[in-house]
Write a protein that holds these residues in place. Structure first.
Motif, PDB file in Angstrom:
ATOM      1  N   GLU A 191       0.832  -1.206   0.000  1.00  0.00           N
ATOM      2  CA  GLU A 191       0.000   0.000   0.000  1.00  0.00           C
ATOM      3  C   GLU A 191       0.867   1.258   0.000  1.00  0.00           C
ATOM      4  N   ILE A 192       1.825   1.284   0.909  1.00  0.00           N
ATOM      5  CA  ILE A 192       2.663   2.476   1.049  1.00  0.00           C
ATOM      6  C   ILE A 192       3.585   2.631  -0.169  1.00  0.00           C
ATOM      7  N   TYR A 193       4.168   1.511  -0.581  1.00  0.00           N
ATOM      8  CA  TYR A 193       5.140   1.565  -1.678  1.00  0.00           C
ATOM      9  C   TYR A 193       4.490   2.013  -2.988  1.00  0.00           C
ATOM     10  N   GLN A 194       3.320   1.460  -3.268  1.00  0.00           N
ATOM     11  CA  GLN A 194       2.628   1.837  -4.512  1.00  0.00           C
ATOM     12  C   GLN A 194       2.315   3.331  -4.536  1.00  0.00           C
ATOM     13  N   ASN A 195       1.826   3.830  -3.415  1.00  0.00           N
ATOM     14  CA  ASN A 195       1.455   5.253  -3.382  1.00  0.00           C
ATOM     15  C   ASN A 195       2.692   6.145  -3.501  1.00  0.00           C
ATOM     16  N   LEU A 196       3.771   5.741  -2.853  1.00  0.00           N
ATOM     17  CA  LEU A 196       4.962   6.583  -2.877  1.00  0.00           C
ATOM     18  C   LEU A 196       5.649   6.560  -4.232  1.00  0.00           C
ATOM     19  N   THR A 197       5.740   5.369  -4.836  1.00  0.00           N
ATOM     20  CA  THR A 197       6.572   5.247  -6.036  1.00  0.00           C
ATOM     21  C   THR A 197       5.770   5.246  -7.334  1.00  0.00           C
ATOM     22  N   GLY A 198       4.488   4.926  -7.266  1.00  0.00           N
ATOM     23  CA  GLY A 198       3.713   4.781  -8.484  1.00  0.00           C
ATOM     24  C   GLY A 198       4.068   3.515  -9.247  1.00  0.00           C
ATOM     25  N   GLU A 199       4.962   2.679  -8.683  1.00  0.00           N
ATOM     26  CA  GLU A 199       5.318   1.418  -9.344  1.00  0.00           C
ATOM     27  C   GLU A 199       4.222   0.386  -9.127  1.00  0.00           C
ATOM     28  N   GLU A 200       4.276  -0.696  -9.908  1.00  0.00           N
ATOM     29  CA  GLU A 200       3.209  -1.688  -9.824  1.00  0.00           C
ATOM     30  C   GLU A 200       3.181  -2.368  -8.458  1.00  0.00           C
ATOM     31  N   SER A 201       4.360  -2.768  -7.970  1.00  0.00           N
ATOM     32  CA  SER A 201       4.328  -3.546  -6.739  1.00  0.00           C
ATOM     33  C   SER A 201       5.693  -3.574  -6.055  1.00  0.00           C
ATOM     34  N   VAL A 202       5.655  -3.536  -4.744  1.00  0.00           N
ATOM     35  CA  VAL A 202       6.897  -3.701  -3.988  1.00  0.00           C
ATOM     36  C   VAL A 202       7.421  -5.127  -4.157  1.00  0.00           C
ATOM     37  N   HIS A 203       6.527  -6.037  -4.522  1.00  0.00           N
ATOM     38  CA  HIS A 203       6.920  -7.436  -4.617  1.00  0.00           C
ATOM     39  C   HIS A 203       7.647  -7.765  -5.927  1.00  0.00           C
ATOM     40  N   LEU A 204       7.803  -6.756  -6.750  1.00  0.00           N
ATOM     41  CA  LEU A 204       8.656  -6.935  -7.928  1.00  0.00           C
ATOM     42  C   LEU A 204       9.966  -6.164  -7.756  1.00  0.00           C
ATOM     43  N   ALA A 205      10.107  -5.525  -6.596  1.00  0.00           N
ATOM     44  CA  ALA A 205      11.297  -4.690  -6.366  1.00  0.00           C
ATOM     45  C   ALA A 205      12.480  -5.553  -5.941  1.00  0.00           C
ATOM     46  N   ASN A 206      13.672  -4.960  -6.010  1.00  0.00           N
ATOM     47  CA  ASN A 206      14.871  -5.655  -5.545  1.00  0.00           C
ATOM     48  C   ASN A 206      15.056  -5.451  -4.050  1.00  0.00           C
ATOM     49  N   TRP A 207      15.740  -6.376  -3.468  1.00  0.00           N
ATOM     50  CA  TRP A 207      16.113  -6.235  -2.050  1.00  0.00           C
ATOM     51  C   TRP A 207      17.124  -5.097  -1.928  1.00  0.00           C
ATOM     52  N   PRO A 208      16.970  -4.204  -0.943  1.00  0.00           N
ATOM     53  CA  PRO A 208      17.887  -3.065  -0.858  1.00  0.00           C
ATOM     54  C   PRO A 208      19.325  -3.473  -0.519  1.00  0.00           C
ATOM     55  N   ALA A 209      20.251  -2.722  -1.062  1.00  0.00           N
ATOM     56  CA  ALA A 209      21.668  -2.989  -0.797  1.00  0.00           C
ATOM     57  C   ALA A 209      22.148  -2.119   0.365  1.00  0.00           C
TER      58      ALA A 209
END
Ligand SMILES: [Zn+2]
Ligand SMILES: [Zn+2]
Length: 1007
Positions: A823-841
């Motif tokens: 919910e938070i990630y989509q609103n902040l980034t406009g990307e489709e899903s946090v679950h397609l994102a990479n693990w942070p370095a």
């Protein structure tokens, strides 16, 4: 135009989750997630322990499924290729018992008469109903798992009832047979009279023992040839007395002949005289060692029964006689009983073993349903467990009873139907644990195995399994000891189940004529060997009744023979899955029995996780056994075991106690992100207490705190028209620098903990970070943003920092709490899903005195000092709104120490943070040793008082703005009776007031 979708402060998490869930599946996101790393070279091989598809999920199932999803999500974000295969356990007694309940039938006879008069059709119908039940509940569990946020390849779950699974077990059993490990044995086994089947040692879990009160009896056995002398014997299972063959003594104990107040003379262990007789012992006539009693003969209460007479005649000298016990088989205790132990060779595990060692006969007494056998005269047809009184009354009437009394003890019950178990001699099939292998363990076909493990000719399965268990990384590490302990002590593996229908058809074909047997290893072999019935069977799954149409020929005497009637132990079904669930995606064939290539890419699996009570004897055990036989290798590299879920009152969850929570109810009332977070934070070694109170506390402490930070960011960023910029800008504010350092540290900690399969440390670090973010970063940054602050680089940097922190935090939280992070990630980034994102370095910190660690130490110190300052204010009764002159810190560490690295110094920025937090004009540091102490200058000058009043007014006006629903940027007009005039501009600026007007009453107007 708002950059971000506005946020409601009153969030309803379960509602939010349902909306997101729908979106995930309707948009195809889950599919994109599953195939995100298809082309990756890196792999994470996870194997799901199958859930029994027999009932809806309970909230306790969510613990393991949270772990399973968590690590698969983590590895997906890391870019590892995975299989995402869920498993359902399908066969066995647990399903049968539920179907019987549904049909309201009670026993074998009812099952075999489901289609009146047609046993075969009846069994076919019953088996079909079992299959149907599995399908029904696997669908329900799939939906529930989806609701949990569990991303799996739900269309390709494995089912242990599949042909692949069943035939693969055949292959395993045949391999065992080739090593000479399969045998038929006659033994006294624990037996469920309701299910009419043996209960293997694996299935007797501690939780299946119940505290039960039974009538126990002290009975006297007159010694042959001695006047008025009796052996005094005690038993808690009077129904076994007709099976009595001997009584056992310990040859080293002292036994006394006691004259009791009833005038009779009794033999019993000297140490137990007091506890048995109390004041009824008149005198001790003599005391001898147990060995002097050995060989004495006695009469029993059932000597008139034909079968007893016959056994006596055929076994003179070995019947109704005092025998010496073997301490390793049947140890005699001196804490209860009489020290003389009733030995019923057919009705007790130890009794049977001792009888076997001494060559004693036995009298079989009960049928499969615990009715006394027809050979037992007047007892025939009566049920041994249901009517214990027939024995007690008879023994009493015959003059053999000394005392009958109620006795509470732990007694085993059937793990499925909860009926009390009995012991019964039965012919069952076993895998030998201590027999040396006849043939070599096959060398690996993969060429990548440890060469040392290739030939283990002549080793026993027990030894080999212990070696394999040691190769596994057990978490918690006591797991290895528990597994080894079981492996050391377990008997041969009882793999057959008599009188049952829905299960693996054991592929054992036994010749009734010559006794020879064979074990078939595949469907192809069955077809090849079939001499009859193949046509009738073809097209059916390898289950009863159709599989039994097929007959083969005895290889020794050419007789046409059938499969034995038994089905298999259920743990065979689950233990084979490291071999049976890998279908080559190209050929659609089972990889293990074709070229092994695809299978070899995933085996041994990297990780499994299950609740450990029970699994050392069950799933872990059966996988190790089967993998040892087939590959002599560990089937999994790491196992994470976790404890048991209890109600929040600390008791096991029970519907009748009102502390049980069904999964759907929990998900709807609590929200699954909160449920998952409770499990993620839990120390897996400890039992988890679960309930609504704990859930509310968890949500308040974490999810709502996070939501408030998010809400703060969105509200102010929208107001200030903040636009996301991806380029880095120079960090100039110490707060930004600090929280970004903390974030880097957090990424490192969470990554390293998850690498070690430690979710609790990861989750607790995340929770602590969110608390720091809220209670220090946001708290101290509130004055940096909003409409009252002119646009500036600092404002921009503050938004930029918080944006970076929140989006990174979402990625870290995605495996733990997939909904709120989405919910938070989509609103902040406009990307489709946090679950397609990479693990942070992260940038690894070496932990000593880099600038970042120094800064974090300094900030820690400042926060401690401020805490002391707040405590002081509280003590003095001075509100924070009232500015004070000076704040002094005593015993401030020496600069010399600061230079050496361990300590710190206060620069202007840090000093300003203290001033702002504590609302003081000046900060003084006094160098010294010892504990830090603080002091506040409480002298109030007129200017300080006026400023305090101004701040109080600002607070009132802000509250008034909120209560009239004034927007963040709306200008207002304020009527006030008075205000400190030198603070007019300050008040106007802080409250967005154009005008302050003198008026009788306080009121505000929106312009
Ligand atoms: Zn049962
Ligand atoms: Zn034969």
């Amino acid at each position: 135009m708002n950059m971000f979708k506005p946020v409601t402060p009153n969030v309803n998490f379960p509602e939010m989750e349902k909306k997101i869930l729908e979106g995930w599946y309707s948009s195809g996101l889950v599919d994109r997630y599953l195939h995100r790393n298809d082309k990756s070279e890196k792999r994470f091989s996870f194997l799901d322990g199958p859930i029994t598809a027999n009932n809806p999920m309970g909230v306790h199932h969510a613990w393991g499924r949270t772990y399973k999803d968590l690590w698969q999500r983590f590895h997906n974000m890391l870019g590892d290729k995975q299989r995402f295969q869920n498993g359902f356990d399908c066969q066995g007694l647990w399903i049968e018992v539920e179907v019987e309940k549904e049909l309201e039938i009670r026993n074998k006879k009812d099952i075999e008469n489901l289609v009146a008069g047609d046993k075969k059709k009846s069994i076919a119908k019953f088996v079909q109903l079992c299959k149907d039940r599995v399908v029904r509940f696997s669908n329900i569990q799939t939906e529930q798992s989806k609701r949990l946020g569990y991303f799996m390849d739900w269309d390709n779950s494995y089912y242990t009832m599949s042909d692949e699974n069943n035939y693969m077990i055949w292959h395993f059993l045949k391999t065992c047979h080739e090593k000479g490990w399969i045998y038929k044995g006659r033994d006294s086994v624990p037996w469920c009279p309701r299910c009419q089947t043996a209960i293997s040692q694996h299935e007797m879990l501690t939780e299946d023992y119940k505290e039960i009160v039974h009538e126990s009896i002290y009975f006297r056995l007159p010694i042959v040839g001695r006047e008025n002398e009796y052996l005094l014997v005690w038993t808690t299972t009077p129904w076994t007395i007709p099976a009595n063959i001997a009584v056992a003594v310990d040859v080293t104990f002292n036994y006394s002949l006691v004259e009791a107040s009833d005038g009779k003379k009794y033999w019993l262990a000297r140490e137990l005289i007091e506890s048995v007789f109390g004041t009824n012992a008149k005198k001790i006539i003599k005391t001898v060692k147990g060995k002097e009693l050995v060989g004495a003969k006695y009469h029993g209460p059932f000597d008139d029964l034909e079968v007893v007479k016959k056994t006596n005649e055929e076994n003179k000298g070995k019947f109704h006689i005092v025998i010496p016990t073997d301490k390793n088989i049947l140890p005699i205790v001196l804490t209860e009983g009489t020290g003389i132990v009733h030995t019923a060779v057919s009705a007790g595990v130890e009794d049977f073993k001792l009888g076997k060692k001494l060559g004693l006969p036995m009298i079989a007494v009960i049928e499969d349903n615990a009715d006394y056998l027809p050979t037992l005269g007047f007892l025939a047809g009566q049920n041994a467990k249901k009517h214990p009184r027939i024995i007690l009354d008879y023994v009493a009437q015959k003059g053999f009873a000394y005392k009958i009394h109620n006795y509470k003890h732990r007694y085993p019950a059937c793990w499925r139907c909860k009926a009390e178990l009995v012991w019964k001699v039965a012919d069952e099939w076993y895998i030998a644990m201590d027999k040396k292998a006849k043939s070599e363990i096959p060398a690996s076909t993969m060429g990548r195995r440890n060469p040392k493990s290739e030939t283990k000719n002549g080793k026993t399965l027990r030894k080999m399994m212990m070696g394999v268990a040691k190769k596994i990384n057990w978490i918690p590490d006591f797991g290895l000891d528990r597994e080894l302990d079981w492996l050391k002590n377990m008997h041969d593996w009882l793999i057959s189940k008599k009188n049952r229908y829905w299960g693996l058809a054991l592929p054992i074909y036994e010749c009734t004529k010559c006794g020879w047997f064979d074990v078939l290893g595949s469907k192809e072999e069955l077809k090849e060997r079939a001499v009859e019935g193949w046509k009738e069977f073809e097209g059916h799954t390898p289950h009863k009744p159709h599989i039994d149409e097929v007959k083969i020929k005895c290889a020794k005497c050419d007789t046409e023979i059938s499969r034995i009637d038994d089905v298999g132990n259920v743990w065979l079904d689950a233990g084979i899955v490291p071999f049976a669930t890998y279908l080559d995606p190209k050929t659609k064939k089972l990889s293990y029995t074709s070229d092994k290539k695809y299978w070899g890419e995933w085996y041994p699996v990297d990780f499994i996780t299950e609740s450990f009570p029970g699994q050392f004897k069950n799933w872990f055990y059966s996988m190790i056994a089967m993998s040892t036989v087939l590959e002599n290798e560990n089937p999994f590299k790491t196992v994470l075991g976790f404890a048991t879920l209890l109600g929040e009152d600390g008791r096991p969850m029970h519907k009748s106690w009102g502390n049980a929570i069904e999964f759907n109810e929990g998900a709807d009332k609590i929200g699954v992100d909160v449920i998952r977070w409770m499990f993620a934070k839990q120390d897996p070694e400890q039992n988890s207490l679960f309930g609504y109170k704990k859930a509310d506390e968890t949500r308040r402490k974490f999810h709502l705190l996070l939501w408030n930070i998010y809400n703060f960011f969105i509200t102010y960023a929208n107001t200030d028209q903040y636009k996301v910029e991806r380029e880095k800008s120079k960090i100039t504010n110490v707060l930004d620098e600090w929280i970004l350092s903390k974030l880097n540290e957090l990424i490192q900690k969470v990554t390293e903990s998850l690498d070690k399969f430690d979710a609790a440390v990861a989750a607790n670090s995340l929770e602590l970070f969110v608390s720091d973010l809220s209670q220090w970063y946001v708290r101290r940054s509130r004055d940096r943003v909003g409409p009252t602050v002119p646009n500036s680089q600092d404002k921009e940097n503050c938004y930029k920092t918080l944006y970076e922190v929140l989006t990174t935090l979402c990625r870290l939280l995605a495996p733990f709490t997939p909904y709120i992070s989405e919910e938070i990630y989509q609103n902040l980034t406009g990307e489709e899903s946090v679950h397609l994102a990479n693990w942070p370095a992260f940038v690894p910190l070496n932990g000593t005195s880099t600038g970042q660690t120094q800064l974090m130490k300094n900030m820690e110190f400042i926060r401690q000092v401020c805490e002391l300052g707040h405590a002081k204010r509280k003590e003095l009764g001075l509100k924070v709104r009232q500015p004070l002159g000076k704040f002094s810190i005593f015993n401030f560490p020496r600069p010399r120490q600061a230079k050496r690295g361990g300590q710190f110094s206060l620069n202007d920025e840090m000093t300003q943070l203290i001033k702002d937090e504590l609302n003081v004009k000046e900060v003084e540091t006094v160098i010294g040793d010892g504990e830090i102490e603080v002091e506040l200058d409480t002298q109030l000058t007129p200017t300080l008082i006026a400023e305090g009043q101004a701040r109080e007014l600002v607070r009132q006006i802000q509250n008034a703005r909120k209560s009239v629903g004034c927007g963040l940027t709306d200008k207002i007009k304020v009527n006030l009776p008075s205000w400190p005039i030198e603070f007019t501009n300050y008040i106007k600026k802080e409250t967005l007031a154009d005008e302050l007007i003198v008026g009788d009453i306080f009121k505000i107007e929106v312009k």
